[in-house]
Design a protein around this motif. Structure first.
Motif, PDB file in Angstrom:
ATOM      1  N   LYS A   7      62.330 112.310 -54.812  1.00  0.00           N
ATOM      2  CA  LYS A   7      63.014 111.008 -54.759  1.00  0.00           C
ATOM      3  C   LYS A   7      64.527 111.199 -54.861  1.00  0.00           C
ATOM      4  O   LYS A   7      65.287 110.513 -54.195  1.00  0.00           O
ATOM      5  CB  LYS A   7      62.549 110.110 -55.909  1.00  0.00           C
ATOM      6  CG  LYS A   7      61.162 109.571 -55.747  1.00  0.00           C
ATOM      7  CD  LYS A   7      60.814 108.724 -56.950  1.00  0.00           C
ATOM      8  CE  LYS A   7      59.322 108.659 -57.122  1.00  0.00           C
ATOM      9  NZ  LYS A   7      58.934 108.108 -58.423  1.00  0.00           N
ATOM     10  N   HIS A   8      64.943 112.149 -55.701  1.00  0.00           N
ATOM     11  CA  HIS A   8      66.369 112.406 -55.865  1.00  0.00           C
ATOM     12  C   HIS A   8      67.009 112.913 -54.591  1.00  0.00           C
ATOM     13  O   HIS A   8      68.188 112.759 -54.389  1.00  0.00           O
ATOM     14  CB  HIS A   8      66.609 113.429 -56.985  1.00  0.00           C
ATOM     15  CG  HIS A   8      66.539 112.825 -58.338  1.00  0.00           C
ATOM     16  ND1 HIS A   8      65.522 113.100 -59.207  1.00  0.00           N
ATOM     17  CD2 HIS A   8      67.351 111.951 -58.964  1.00  0.00           C
ATOM     18  CE1 HIS A   8      65.712 112.429 -60.329  1.00  0.00           C
ATOM     19  NE2 HIS A   8      66.809 111.716 -60.208  1.00  0.00           N
ATOM     20  N   LEU A   9      66.238 113.510 -53.727  1.00  0.00           N
ATOM     21  CA  LEU A   9      66.795 114.115 -52.530  1.00  0.00           C
ATOM     22  C   LEU A   9      66.596 113.244 -51.299  1.00  0.00           C
ATOM     23  O   LEU A   9      66.617 113.736 -50.193  1.00  0.00           O
ATOM     24  CB  LEU A   9      66.205 115.514 -52.343  1.00  0.00           C
ATOM     25  CG  LEU A   9      66.559 116.481 -53.478  1.00  0.00           C
ATOM     26  CD1 LEU A   9      65.848 117.809 -53.302  1.00  0.00           C
ATOM     27  CD2 LEU A   9      68.059 116.689 -53.568  1.00  0.00           C
ATOM     28  N   ARG A  10      66.433 111.950 -51.452  1.00  0.00           N
ATOM     29  CA  ARG A  10      66.330 111.027 -50.312  1.00  0.00           C
ATOM     30  C   ARG A  10      67.630 110.227 -50.140  1.00  0.00           C
ATOM     31  O   ARG A  10      67.667 109.253 -49.419  1.00  0.00           O
ATOM     32  CB  ARG A  10      65.139 110.073 -50.473  1.00  0.00           C
ATOM     33  CG  ARG A  10      63.784 110.719 -50.552  1.00  0.00           C
ATOM     34  CD  ARG A  10      63.391 111.583 -49.377  1.00  0.00           C
ATOM     35  NE  ARG A  10      63.565 110.916 -48.097  1.00  0.00           N
ATOM     36  CZ  ARG A  10      63.589 111.547 -46.935  1.00  0.00           C
ATOM     37  NH1 ARG A  10      63.461 112.845 -46.880  1.00  0.00           N
ATOM     38  NH2 ARG A  10      63.751 110.886 -45.817  1.00  0.00           N
ATOM     39  N   ILE A  11      68.639 110.624 -50.823  1.00  0.00           N
ATOM     40  CA  ILE A  11      69.959 109.983 -50.742  1.00  0.00           C
ATOM     41  C   ILE A  11      70.745 110.703 -49.651  1.00  0.00           C
ATOM     42  O   ILE A  11      70.649 111.911 -49.517  1.00  0.00           O
ATOM     43  CB  ILE A  11      70.684 110.118 -52.102  1.00  0.00           C
ATOM     44  CG1 ILE A  11      69.899 109.469 -53.226  1.00  0.00           C
ATOM     45  CG2 ILE A  11      72.113 109.594 -52.028  1.00  0.00           C
ATOM     46  CD1 ILE A  11      69.852 107.969 -53.206  1.00  0.00           C
ATOM     47  N   ILE A  12      71.536 109.956 -48.887  1.00  0.00           N
ATOM     48  CA  ILE A  12      72.382 110.620 -47.895  1.00  0.00           C
ATOM     49  C   ILE A  12      73.789 110.818 -48.475  1.00  0.00           C
ATOM     50  O   ILE A  12      74.189 110.140 -49.417  1.00  0.00           O
ATOM     51  CB  ILE A  12      72.423 109.867 -46.551  1.00  0.00           C
ATOM     52  CG1 ILE A  12      73.071 108.502 -46.689  1.00  0.00           C
ATOM     53  CG2 ILE A  12      71.027 109.730 -45.961  1.00  0.00           C
ATOM     54  CD1 ILE A  12      73.311 107.831 -45.352  1.00  0.00           C
ATOM     55  N   GLY A  13      74.517 111.755 -47.875  1.00  0.00           N
ATOM     56  CA  GLY A  13      75.836 112.108 -48.384  1.00  0.00           C
ATOM     57  C   GLY A  13      76.792 110.940 -48.426  1.00  0.00           C
ATOM     58  O   GLY A  13      77.607 110.822 -49.352  1.00  0.00           O
ATOM     59  N   THR A  14      76.712 110.067 -47.453  1.00  0.00           N
ATOM     60  CA  THR A  14      77.600 108.904 -47.416  1.00  0.00           C
ATOM     61  C   THR A  14      77.383 108.023 -48.647  1.00  0.00           C
ATOM     62  O   THR A  14      78.338 107.460 -49.185  1.00  0.00           O
ATOM     63  CB  THR A  14      77.362 108.094 -46.125  1.00  0.00           C
ATOM     64  OG1 THR A  14      77.550 108.967 -45.013  1.00  0.00           O
ATOM     65  CG2 THR A  14      78.315 106.923 -46.019  1.00  0.00           C
ATOM     66  N   GLN A  15      76.162 107.916 -49.112  1.00  0.00           N
ATOM     67  CA  GLN A  15      75.890 107.111 -50.306  1.00  0.00           C
ATOM     68  C   GLN A  15      76.554 107.734 -51.537  1.00  0.00           C
ATOM     69  O   GLN A  15      77.056 107.002 -52.389  1.00  0.00           O
ATOM     70  CB  GLN A  15      74.386 106.964 -50.517  1.00  0.00           C
ATOM     71  CG  GLN A  15      73.736 106.067 -49.468  1.00  0.00           C
ATOM     72  CD  GLN A  15      72.228 106.094 -49.561  1.00  0.00           C
ATOM     73  OE1 GLN A  15      71.616 107.160 -49.479  1.00  0.00           O
ATOM     74  NE2 GLN A  15      71.637 104.925 -49.745  1.00  0.00           N
ATOM     75  N   GLU A  58      78.775 120.170 -35.772  1.00  0.00           N
ATOM     76  CA  GLU A  58      78.303 119.424 -36.932  1.00  0.00           C
ATOM     77  C   GLU A  58      76.800 119.650 -37.090  1.00  0.00           C
ATOM     78  O   GLU A  58      76.072 119.715 -36.101  1.00  0.00           O
ATOM     79  CB  GLU A  58      78.597 117.943 -36.740  1.00  0.00           C
ATOM     80  CG  GLU A  58      78.212 117.102 -37.946  1.00  0.00           C
ATOM     81  CD  GLU A  58      78.617 115.636 -37.800  1.00  0.00           C
ATOM     82  OE1 GLU A  58      79.687 115.367 -37.229  1.00  0.00           O
ATOM     83  OE2 GLU A  58      77.852 114.787 -38.249  1.00  0.00           O
ATOM     84  N   TYR A  59      76.351 119.742 -38.334  1.00  0.00           N
ATOM     85  CA  TYR A  59      74.934 119.959 -38.619  1.00  0.00           C
ATOM     86  C   TYR A  59      74.376 118.780 -39.408  1.00  0.00           C
ATOM     87  O   TYR A  59      74.905 118.450 -40.471  1.00  0.00           O
ATOM     88  CB  TYR A  59      74.731 121.236 -39.441  1.00  0.00           C
ATOM     89  CG  TYR A  59      75.058 122.487 -38.687  1.00  0.00           C
ATOM     90  CD1 TYR A  59      74.075 123.162 -37.980  1.00  0.00           C
ATOM     91  CD2 TYR A  59      76.351 122.999 -38.663  1.00  0.00           C
ATOM     92  CE1 TYR A  59      74.363 124.313 -37.273  1.00  0.00           C
ATOM     93  CE2 TYR A  59      76.660 124.146 -37.958  1.00  0.00           C
ATOM     94  CZ  TYR A  59      75.661 124.794 -37.274  1.00  0.00           C
ATOM     95  OH  TYR A  59      75.959 125.932 -36.567  1.00  0.00           O
ATOM     96  N   THR A  60      73.326 118.165 -38.864  1.00  0.00           N
ATOM     97  CA  THR A  60      72.610 117.132 -39.592  1.00  0.00           C
ATOM     98  C   THR A  60      71.273 117.732 -40.010  1.00  0.00           C
ATOM     99  O   THR A  60      70.532 118.243 -39.176  1.00  0.00           O
ATOM    100  CB  THR A  60      72.385 115.880 -38.729  1.00  0.00           C
ATOM    101  OG1 THR A  60      73.666 115.360 -38.357  1.00  0.00           O
ATOM    102  CG2 THR A  60      71.616 114.813 -39.480  1.00  0.00           C
ATOM    103  N   ILE A  61      71.002 117.686 -41.298  1.00  0.00           N
ATOM    104  CA  ILE A  61      69.812 118.334 -41.846  1.00  0.00           C
ATOM    105  C   ILE A  61      68.897 117.274 -42.438  1.00  0.00           C
ATOM    106  O   ILE A  61      69.303 116.505 -43.318  1.00  0.00           O
ATOM    107  CB  ILE A  61      70.224 119.383 -42.903  1.00  0.00           C
ATOM    108  CG1 ILE A  61      71.143 120.423 -42.241  1.00  0.00           C
ATOM    109  CG2 ILE A  61      68.999 120.016 -43.550  1.00  0.00           C
ATOM    110  CD1 ILE A  61      71.928 121.276 -43.197  1.00  0.00           C
ATOM    111  N   ASP A  62      67.682 117.227 -41.942  1.00  0.00           N
ATOM    112  CA  ASP A  62      66.648 116.302 -42.418  1.00  0.00           C
ATOM    113  C   ASP A  62      67.088 114.837 -42.342  1.00  0.00           C
ATOM    114  O   ASP A  62      66.598 114.009 -43.109  1.00  0.00           O
ATOM    115  CB  ASP A  62      66.221 116.639 -43.856  1.00  0.00           C
ATOM    116  CG  ASP A  62      65.617 118.023 -43.984  1.00  0.00           C
ATOM    117  OD1 ASP A  62      65.162 118.579 -42.963  1.00  0.00           O
ATOM    118  OD2 ASP A  62      65.606 118.556 -45.114  1.00  0.00           O
ATOM    119  N   ASN A  63      67.991 114.513 -41.455  1.00  0.00           N
ATOM    120  CA  ASN A  63      68.531 113.155 -41.318  1.00  0.00           C
ATOM    121  C   ASN A  63      69.095 112.614 -42.619  1.00  0.00           C
ATOM    122  O   ASN A  63      69.141 111.403 -42.838  1.00  0.00           O
ATOM    123  CB  ASN A  63      67.476 112.179 -40.773  1.00  0.00           C
ATOM    124  CG  ASN A  63      67.241 112.368 -39.302  1.00  0.00           C
ATOM    125  OD1 ASN A  63      68.156 112.709 -38.550  1.00  0.00           O
ATOM    126  ND2 ASN A  63      66.006 112.178 -38.884  1.00  0.00           N
TER     127      ASN A  63
END
Length: 171
Positions: A7-15, A58-63
């Motif tokens: 659950k902790h790792l479902r946040i995106i960087g922009t958030q 640019e690399y997008t990982i796991d969306n």
């Protein structure tokens, strides 16, 4: 069912970035009210990135995380490109989150982070340590509280005028 660490790792960087800038912006963005595509400042930032590091991919990982570019050495070097250092803490924690995500989700241990401010000809090295990881856990949990709560009242600051959400909050 997702574990607590999942659950902790479902946040995106922009958030993570918006958490430090404005909780209202974080809440709106997290509810898919996204106005950045209309922002001249966002467009300017993308132009600066392409002019300064156009050859880098640019690399997008796991969306979930989008790293501006990566260099592979005997470790992984993650680079974030930013227009100015005015929001340096937000930039730092966004990059720390990327490092944290890759460490815990992908098992990559040797990671270094660099924030690039090409306009200022400045680079800042970022290290992920246990203290920062513990801070990130608290931040991620608080982000969950913000986005699952009621709309945070906007707090007028000097950066509001340049925010893509200005009209939503203040007009």
């Amino acid at each position: 069912m997702l574990s607590d660490s999942e659950k902790h790792l479902r946040i995106i960087g922009t958030q993570i970035n918006y958490y430090f800038i404005c909780k209202t912006k974080l809440w709106l963005f997290s509810r898919h009210i996204q106005m950045e595509q209309e922002s001249d400042l966002v467009s300017l930032g993308k132009l600066l990135h392409s002019k300064s590091y156009g050859d880098e991919k640019e690399y997008t990982i796991d969306n979930l995380i989008s790293v501006d570019f990566i260099k592979k050495k005997d470790y992984l070097e993650l680079h974030e490109v930013k227009k100015s250092s005015k929001m340096e803490k937000a930039h730092e924690y966004q990059l720390l989150y990327y490092m944290y995500y890759l460490k815990h989700k992908k098992g990559i241990e040797k990671i270094k982070g660099i924030i690039n401010y090409p306009k200022m000809r400045k680079k800042i090295a970022i290290d992920l340590n246990k203290s920062k990881e513990n801070e990130l856990k608290d931040i991620i949990e608080d982000i969950g509280n913000v986005i699952n709560g009621d709309t945070p009242e906007p707090e007028r600051t000097k950066i509001c005028r340049k925010c893509a959400y200005f009209e939503f909050c203040w007009v």
